[in-house]
Write a protein that holds these residues in place. Sequence first.
Motif, short mmCIF file in Angstrom:
data_model
loop_
_atom_site.label_atom_id
_atom_site.label_comp_id
_atom_site.label_asym_id
_atom_site.label_seq_id
_atom_site.Cartn_x
_atom_site.Cartn_y
_atom_site.Cartn_z
N ARG A 30 0.83 -1.22 0.00
CA ARG A 30 0.00 0.00 0.00
C ARG A 30 0.86 1.26 0.00
O ARG A 30 0.64 2.19 -0.79
CB ARG A 30 -0.92 -0.01 1.22
CG ARG A 30 -1.89 1.17 1.27
CD ARG A 30 -2.78 1.21 0.04
NE ARG A 30 -3.84 2.19 0.14
CZ ARG A 30 -4.67 2.47 -0.85
NH1 ARG A 30 -4.56 1.83 -2.02
NH2 ARG A 30 -5.63 3.38 -0.69
N LEU A 31 1.85 1.30 0.89
CA LEU A 31 2.72 2.47 0.93
C LEU A 31 3.53 2.61 -0.36
O LEU A 31 3.80 3.72 -0.81
CB LEU A 31 3.66 2.37 2.13
CG LEU A 31 3.00 2.50 3.51
CD1 LEU A 31 4.05 2.39 4.61
CD2 LEU A 31 2.23 3.81 3.64
N GLY A 32 3.90 1.47 -0.95
CA GLY A 32 4.61 1.53 -2.22
C GLY A 32 3.77 2.15 -3.32
O GLY A 32 4.26 2.98 -4.11
N LEU A 53 0.96 9.61 -5.05
CA LEU A 53 1.30 10.48 -3.93
C LEU A 53 0.42 11.72 -3.90
O LEU A 53 0.01 12.17 -2.83
CB LEU A 53 2.78 10.87 -4.00
CG LEU A 53 3.30 11.73 -2.85
CD1 LEU A 53 3.11 11.02 -1.52
CD2 LEU A 53 4.76 12.08 -3.07
N ASP A 54 0.11 12.29 -5.06
CA ASP A 54 -0.72 13.50 -5.10
C ASP A 54 -2.10 13.24 -4.50
O ASP A 54 -2.63 14.05 -3.74
CB ASP A 54 -0.86 13.99 -6.54
CG ASP A 54 0.45 14.51 -7.10
OD1 ASP A 54 1.34 14.86 -6.29
OD2 ASP A 54 0.60 14.57 -8.34
N LYS A 55 -2.69 12.10 -4.84
CA LYS A 55 -4.01 11.76 -4.30
C LYS A 55 -3.94 11.56 -2.79
O LYS A 55 -4.85 11.96 -2.06
CB LYS A 55 -4.54 10.50 -4.97
CG LYS A 55 -5.96 10.13 -4.56
CD LYS A 55 -6.47 8.95 -5.36
CE LYS A 55 -7.90 8.61 -4.97
NZ LYS A 55 -8.42 7.46 -5.77
N ALA A 56 -2.87 10.95 -2.32
CA ALA A 56 -2.71 10.73 -0.88
C ALA A 56 -2.57 12.05 -0.13
O ALA A 56 -3.08 12.19 0.98
CB ALA A 56 -1.51 9.83 -0.61
N ILE A 115 -7.71 0.31 1.59
CA ILE A 115 -7.04 -0.69 0.75
C ILE A 115 -8.04 -1.41 -0.16
O ILE A 115 -7.69 -1.83 -1.27
CB ILE A 115 -6.29 -1.70 1.65
CG1 ILE A 115 -5.23 -0.97 2.47
CG2 ILE A 115 -5.64 -2.79 0.84
CD1 ILE A 115 -4.46 -1.89 3.41
N TRP A 116 -9.28 -1.57 0.31
CA TRP A 116 -10.28 -2.31 -0.48
C TRP A 116 -10.62 -1.61 -1.79
O TRP A 116 -11.21 -2.23 -2.68
CB TRP A 116 -11.54 -2.51 0.35
CG TRP A 116 -12.15 -1.22 0.85
CD1 TRP A 116 -13.07 -0.45 0.20
CD2 TRP A 116 -11.84 -0.55 2.08
NE1 TRP A 116 -13.38 0.66 0.95
CE2 TRP A 116 -12.64 0.63 2.11
CE3 TRP A 116 -11.01 -0.81 3.14
CZ2 TRP A 116 -12.59 1.51 3.18
CZ3 TRP A 116 -10.97 0.07 4.19
CH2 TRP A 116 -11.75 1.21 4.21
N GLU A 117 -10.25 -0.35 -1.92
CA GLU A 117 -10.52 0.35 -3.18
C GLU A 117 -9.43 0.10 -4.22
O GLU A 117 -9.51 0.60 -5.34
CB GLU A 117 -10.63 1.86 -2.91
CG GLU A 117 -11.85 2.25 -2.10
CD GLU A 117 -11.99 3.75 -1.94
OE1 GLU A 117 -11.12 4.47 -2.50
OE2 GLU A 117 -12.94 4.19 -1.29
N GLY A 118 -8.42 -0.69 -3.87
CA GLY A 118 -7.36 -1.01 -4.83
C GLY A 118 -6.16 -0.10 -4.63
O GLY A 118 -6.23 0.94 -3.98
N GLY A 119 -5.05 -0.52 -5.23
CA GLY A 119 -3.83 0.27 -5.15
C GLY A 119 -2.76 -0.39 -4.32
O GLY A 119 -2.45 0.05 -3.21
N LEU A 120 -2.21 -1.51 -4.83
CA LEU A 120 -1.13 -2.22 -4.16
C LEU A 120 0.02 -2.39 -5.14
O LEU A 120 -0.19 -2.84 -6.27
CB LEU A 120 -1.61 -3.60 -3.67
CG LEU A 120 -2.80 -3.61 -2.70
CD1 LEU A 120 -3.22 -5.05 -2.40
CD2 LEU A 120 -2.46 -2.89 -1.41
N ALA A 121 1.21 -2.04 -4.72
CA ALA A 121 2.39 -2.11 -5.59
C ALA A 121 3.25 -3.30 -5.21
O ALA A 121 3.59 -3.49 -4.04
CB ALA A 121 3.21 -0.82 -5.50
N SER A 122 3.62 -4.11 -6.22
CA SER A 122 4.41 -5.31 -5.94
C SER A 122 5.80 -4.98 -5.42
O SER A 122 6.34 -5.70 -4.57
CB SER A 122 4.51 -6.17 -7.21
OG SER A 122 5.09 -5.43 -8.27
N VAL A 182 9.58 -4.84 -0.53
CA VAL A 182 10.26 -4.10 0.54
C VAL A 182 9.63 -4.45 1.89
O VAL A 182 10.33 -4.65 2.90
CB VAL A 182 10.19 -2.59 0.29
CG1 VAL A 182 10.78 -1.82 1.45
CG2 VAL A 182 10.93 -2.24 -1.00
N GLY A 183 8.30 -4.54 1.93
CA GLY A 183 7.62 -4.88 3.17
C GLY A 183 7.98 -6.27 3.66
O GLY A 183 8.17 -6.50 4.86
N LEU A 184 8.12 -7.22 2.73
CA LEU A 184 8.49 -8.58 3.10
C LEU A 184 9.93 -8.65 3.60
O LEU A 184 10.25 -9.41 4.52
CB LEU A 184 8.29 -9.52 1.92
CG LEU A 184 6.85 -9.97 1.64
CD1 LEU A 184 6.78 -10.73 0.33
CD2 LEU A 184 6.33 -10.83 2.78
#
Length: 341
Positions: free
Chosen positions: A68-70, A77-80, A90-97, A102-104
């Motif tokens: 999510r942070l990725g 970033l502008d929308k955030a 998170i349920w609205e989508g937007g996850l970066a592999s 990095v999170g893992l």
Amino acid sequence: MPTFTWNVDPILARLGPVSLRWYSLLFVAVFLGGFWLLKWQVKRGDGDEEDAGDFIVYGVLGVLVGSRLGHVLFYDLDKALRDPVWVLKIWEGGLASHGAVVGLIFAMFLFCKRRGIPFLEGSDRFSYSAALGATLVRVGNWFNSEIVGKLTDQTWGVRLPRFDRVPSPPLRHPSQLYEVALGLVVLGALYVWDKKLGEEKRPRGAMISMFFALYFPGRFVVEYFKEHQTHEPTPYLTMGQYLSIPGALLGLYGIYWAFKTRLPAGWVAPDYSDEDEDEDEVDEDLNDDDDDDDGDDDDDDDKPAPKKAAGKPAKAAKPKADDDDDDDDDDDDDDDDKPKK
């Protein structure tokens, strides 16, 4: 050339207000399959298979927070900044592999540090799970008709009416399937690489380095066929390509380092039992000393107090001056008895 239309409903079933999506099922499969592969690797390295289950908590949080942070930092970033609360949706989508990777990494670092396991050892054991996750997530994107490919020359490709939403959807590269194929190739290559290195005879760091060295260059190539997801930093490379370069270089260097150092593999956490026994022996000795001291004190308490000497109390001697006074008085009386001349 083959062409086809992909128009599958991303929702598998609806139960009143609750919807069961294909993507959700595949996300669950990522964690279940990743857990099974990690448990297999940990057990093969003479480790406790319960460690694999314990890592699931770290892994889930690492994937969700990191991905999510990725996405927020690299793509939206502008929308955030306009709507900070949106970051939590998170349920609205937007996850970066790349953020998930990095999170893992961070989750594995924390897990290994708390368990006293070398970080590269844990990462090696997780490489199979990472390859499976990269594959199934793209299957989920395919069912959602998202992260689509660029338009083709219209002689082959796939039509995605749920994405283009026009009467005659154009043909696009099935980039999601390209990445599915990439993940399967990496998973198979890791298996062959593992066997070739003798499984537990492999040097530490070789497995995760090979994953990085294969997957990220593959992602770099697939990005040429994907539709741009955001405003790209340059017209030459996409954000995904820029983020893939460090991973590819790290993987190549990791392979060199692994075979240079040749640290032995093995999921063996430090054994603190001997130290615990030593500490117990020290505690017992201290307790014995305390008991001895207490025993001595008790013996002293049991001894009778010394008796005072028996007898009459001594009379206090009269001062000598009184005797002299009495003698003087007697002399005076004698003088009085003598006749006067």
